[in-house]
Design a protein around this motif. Structure first.
Motif, PDB file in Angstrom:
ATOM      1  N   THR A 189       0.801  -1.227   0.000  1.00  0.00           N
ATOM      2  CA  THR A 189       0.000   0.000   0.000  1.00  0.00           C
ATOM      3  C   THR A 189       0.832   1.275   0.000  1.00  0.00           C
ATOM      4  O   THR A 189       0.307   2.356  -0.286  1.00  0.00           O
ATOM      5  CB  THR A 189      -0.932   0.030   1.232  1.00  0.00           C
ATOM      6  OG1 THR A 189      -0.137  -0.009   2.425  1.00  0.00           O
ATOM      7  CG2 THR A 189      -1.881  -1.158   1.220  1.00  0.00           C
ATOM      8  N   SER A 190       2.120   1.180   0.306  1.00  0.00           N
ATOM      9  CA  SER A 190       2.952   2.385   0.345  1.00  0.00           C
ATOM     10  C   SER A 190       3.060   3.044  -1.028  1.00  0.00           C
ATOM     11  O   SER A 190       3.224   4.261  -1.128  1.00  0.00           O
ATOM     12  CB  SER A 190       4.350   2.062   0.883  1.00  0.00           C
ATOM     13  OG  SER A 190       5.038   1.155   0.030  1.00  0.00           O
ATOM     14  N   GLY A 191       2.971   2.249  -2.101  1.00  0.00           N
ATOM     15  CA  GLY A 191       3.008   2.832  -3.437  1.00  0.00           C
ATOM     16  C   GLY A 191       1.802   3.699  -3.697  1.00  0.00           C
ATOM     17  O   GLY A 191       1.918   4.805  -4.269  1.00  0.00           O
ATOM     18  N   ALA A 192       0.627   3.236  -3.308  1.00  0.00           N
ATOM     19  CA  ALA A 192      -0.586   4.018  -3.479  1.00  0.00           C
ATOM     20  C   ALA A 192      -0.506   5.319  -2.683  1.00  0.00           C
ATOM     21  O   ALA A 192      -0.900   6.393  -3.176  1.00  0.00           O
ATOM     22  CB  ALA A 192      -1.804   3.206  -3.046  1.00  0.00           C
ATOM     23  N   LYS A 193       0.016   5.261  -1.465  1.00  0.00           N
ATOM     24  CA  LYS A 193       0.123   6.465  -0.643  1.00  0.00           C
ATOM     25  C   LYS A 193       1.078   7.470  -1.274  1.00  0.00           C
ATOM     26  O   LYS A 193       0.811   8.680  -1.274  1.00  0.00           O
ATOM     27  CB  LYS A 193       0.588   6.085   0.763  1.00  0.00           C
ATOM     28  CG  LYS A 193      -0.446   5.271   1.546  1.00  0.00           C
ATOM     29  CD  LYS A 193       0.078   4.870   2.915  1.00  0.00           C
ATOM     30  CE  LYS A 193      -0.951   4.045   3.672  1.00  0.00           C
ATOM     31  NZ  LYS A 193      -0.440   3.591   5.000  1.00  0.00           N
ATOM     32  N   ALA A 194       2.193   6.982  -1.826  1.00  0.00           N
ATOM     33  CA  ALA A 194       3.149   7.879  -2.477  1.00  0.00           C
ATOM     34  C   ALA A 194       2.524   8.524  -3.708  1.00  0.00           C
ATOM     35  O   ALA A 194       2.738   9.714  -3.988  1.00  0.00           O
ATOM     36  CB  ALA A 194       4.413   7.114  -2.856  1.00  0.00           C
ATOM     37  N   LEU A 195       1.726   7.755  -4.445  1.00  0.00           N
ATOM     38  CA  LEU A 195       1.075   8.277  -5.649  1.00  0.00           C
ATOM     39  C   LEU A 195       0.054   9.353  -5.296  1.00  0.00           C
ATOM     40  O   LEU A 195      -0.019  10.393  -5.963  1.00  0.00           O
ATOM     41  CB  LEU A 195       0.406   7.127  -6.401  1.00  0.00           C
ATOM     42  CG  LEU A 195      -0.282   7.456  -7.730  1.00  0.00           C
ATOM     43  CD1 LEU A 195       0.700   8.117  -8.692  1.00  0.00           C
ATOM     44  CD2 LEU A 195      -0.861   6.189  -8.347  1.00  0.00           C
ATOM     45  N   VAL A 196      -0.720   9.128  -4.250  1.00  0.00           N
ATOM     46  CA  VAL A 196      -1.688  10.140  -3.801  1.00  0.00           C
ATOM     47  C   VAL A 196      -0.953  11.410  -3.370  1.00  0.00           C
ATOM     48  O   VAL A 196      -1.360  12.531  -3.717  1.00  0.00           O
ATOM     49  CB  VAL A 196      -2.548   9.590  -2.652  1.00  0.00           C
ATOM     50  CG1 VAL A 196      -3.397  10.703  -2.036  1.00  0.00           C
ATOM     51  CG2 VAL A 196      -3.448   8.460  -3.145  1.00  0.00           C
ATOM     52  N   THR A 197       0.140  11.257  -2.640  1.00  0.00           N
ATOM     53  CA  THR A 197       0.923  12.419  -2.206  1.00  0.00           C
ATOM     54  C   THR A 197       1.438  13.203  -3.397  1.00  0.00           C
ATOM     55  O   THR A 197       1.374  14.443  -3.423  1.00  0.00           O
ATOM     56  CB  THR A 197       2.102  11.965  -1.333  1.00  0.00           C
ATOM     57  OG1 THR A 197       1.616  11.307  -0.165  1.00  0.00           O
ATOM     58  CG2 THR A 197       2.966  13.151  -0.913  1.00  0.00           C
ATOM     59  N   ALA A 198       1.948  12.501  -4.412  1.00  0.00           N
ATOM     60  CA  ALA A 198       2.456  13.165  -5.608  1.00  0.00           C
ATOM     61  C   ALA A 198       1.353  13.944  -6.310  1.00  0.00           C
ATOM     62  O   ALA A 198       1.552  15.092  -6.732  1.00  0.00           O
ATOM     63  CB  ALA A 198       3.063  12.132  -6.551  1.00  0.00           C
ATOM     64  N   ALA A 199       0.180  13.339  -6.440  1.00  0.00           N
ATOM     65  CA  ALA A 199      -0.942  14.006  -7.099  1.00  0.00           C
ATOM     66  C   ALA A 199      -1.368  15.250  -6.330  1.00  0.00           C
ATOM     67  O   ALA A 199      -1.681  16.293  -6.920  1.00  0.00           O
ATOM     68  CB  ALA A 199      -2.110  13.035  -7.250  1.00  0.00           C
ATOM     69  N   GLN A 200      -1.376  15.159  -4.999  1.00  0.00           N
ATOM     70  CA  GLN A 200      -1.773  16.300  -4.184  1.00  0.00           C
ATOM     71  C   GLN A 200      -0.790  17.457  -4.319  1.00  0.00           C
ATOM     72  O   GLN A 200      -1.176  18.627  -4.294  1.00  0.00           O
ATOM     73  CB  GLN A 200      -1.882  15.877  -2.719  1.00  0.00           C
ATOM     74  CG  GLN A 200      -3.074  14.969  -2.435  1.00  0.00           C
ATOM     75  CD  GLN A 200      -3.084  14.428  -1.021  1.00  0.00           C
ATOM     76  OE1 GLN A 200      -2.039  14.324  -0.377  1.00  0.00           O
ATOM     77  NE2 GLN A 200      -4.263  14.083  -0.539  1.00  0.00           N
ATOM     78  N   GLN A 201       0.479  17.138  -4.480  1.00  0.00           N
ATOM     79  CA  GLN A 201       1.509  18.178  -4.553  1.00  0.00           C
ATOM     80  C   GLN A 201       1.474  18.958  -5.861  1.00  0.00           C
ATOM     81  O   GLN A 201       1.919  20.109  -5.917  1.00  0.00           O
ATOM     82  CB  GLN A 201       2.893  17.572  -4.333  1.00  0.00           C
ATOM     83  CG  GLN A 201       3.130  17.098  -2.911  1.00  0.00           C
ATOM     84  CD  GLN A 201       4.515  16.531  -2.699  1.00  0.00           C
ATOM     85  OE1 GLN A 201       5.354  16.497  -3.601  1.00  0.00           O
ATOM     86  NE2 GLN A 201       4.796  16.066  -1.488  1.00  0.00           N
TER      87      GLN A 201
END
Length: 222
Positions: free
Chosen positions: A109-121
């Motif tokens: 799940t860490s990949g999904a969290k990193a992807l969400v963070t990138a999109a938010q930024q």
């Protein structure tokens, strides 16, 4: 000696038979796929890191979808969590900033969290995280990151099930196709495929789901 025997080499396996390329090859609106080789950080389970490799192995050239590109695997540092997350977020941002859409495949799940963070930024508005197994909804014009947890498949589709209840691949694909809104990225994760013949069913099911996700991203703000 007779005629020289020329060795035959198969093409490099890629997701859905798509061309292999680099970040510089991406164009706006294109869908990029990348593997995520990490399974020890978020809901760790050994073997999840092999999903991208197995999906490339079972892909065929006639699976190809238009306007897609396989970027290879993200650079990861799973034994250095802070460095790892920063690196994955940066790589995801690099894809999204080019106007491409990204499917991150495999791992935990860490990949999904990193992807969400990138999109938010990079977004100028709120980013909505939508689960493929939850309620399908539209977020208007706000970007959507789709999270597809393959652990939610029914147990008879998995070689190492954790529960019996769940969705069939057809049901999960139907929910993915029904999502409305501007889906800019997706993470497909949570499956540790068996690396022998037992994993054939689950790997092909996962490939069909990745294909549906890639097709949905290709439609943009549907």
């Amino acid at each position: 000696m007779g005629d020289a025997v020329q060795p035959l080499f198969d093409a490099i396996p890629s997701f859905l038979g798509t061309p292999v390329g680099d970040l510089e090859d991406l164009t706006p609106g294109q869908v990029a796929l990348a593997g995520y080789f990490c399974d020890n950080l978020g809901r760790p389970a050994a073997g999840q890191r092999y999903l991208a490799r197995q999906l490339r192995y079972v892909s065929r050239p006639d699976d190809i979808l238009m306007n897609t590109l396989d970027l290879g695997d993200a650079n990861v540092f799973p034994l250095e969590p802070d460095k790892h997350i920063a690196a994955v977020v940066s790589q995801c941002k690099s894809v999204l900033q080019r106007g491409a859409r990204l499917v991150l495949v495999g791992g935990d799940t860490s990949g999904a969290k990193a992807l969400v963070t990138a999109a938010q930024q990079i977004a100028d508005r709120d980013v909505h995280e939508v689960s493929a197994t939850g309620v399908n909804c539209s977020s208007g014009t706000s970007p959507i990151v789709l999270c597809v947890d393959l652990e939610e498949l029914a147990g008879n589709w998995l070689s190492r099930p954790r529960h019996l209840a769940g969705l069939t691949p057809v049901q999960m694909i139907a929910r993915i196709e029904a999502i409305r809104g501007n889906v800019i990225a997706a993470a497909v994760f949570g499956l540790a495929p068996a690396l022998d013949s037992r994993g054939t069913t689950e790997t092909r099911a996962a490939l069909a789901i990745v294909r549906a996700v890639t097709d949905r991203l290709g439609k943009g703000a549907n």
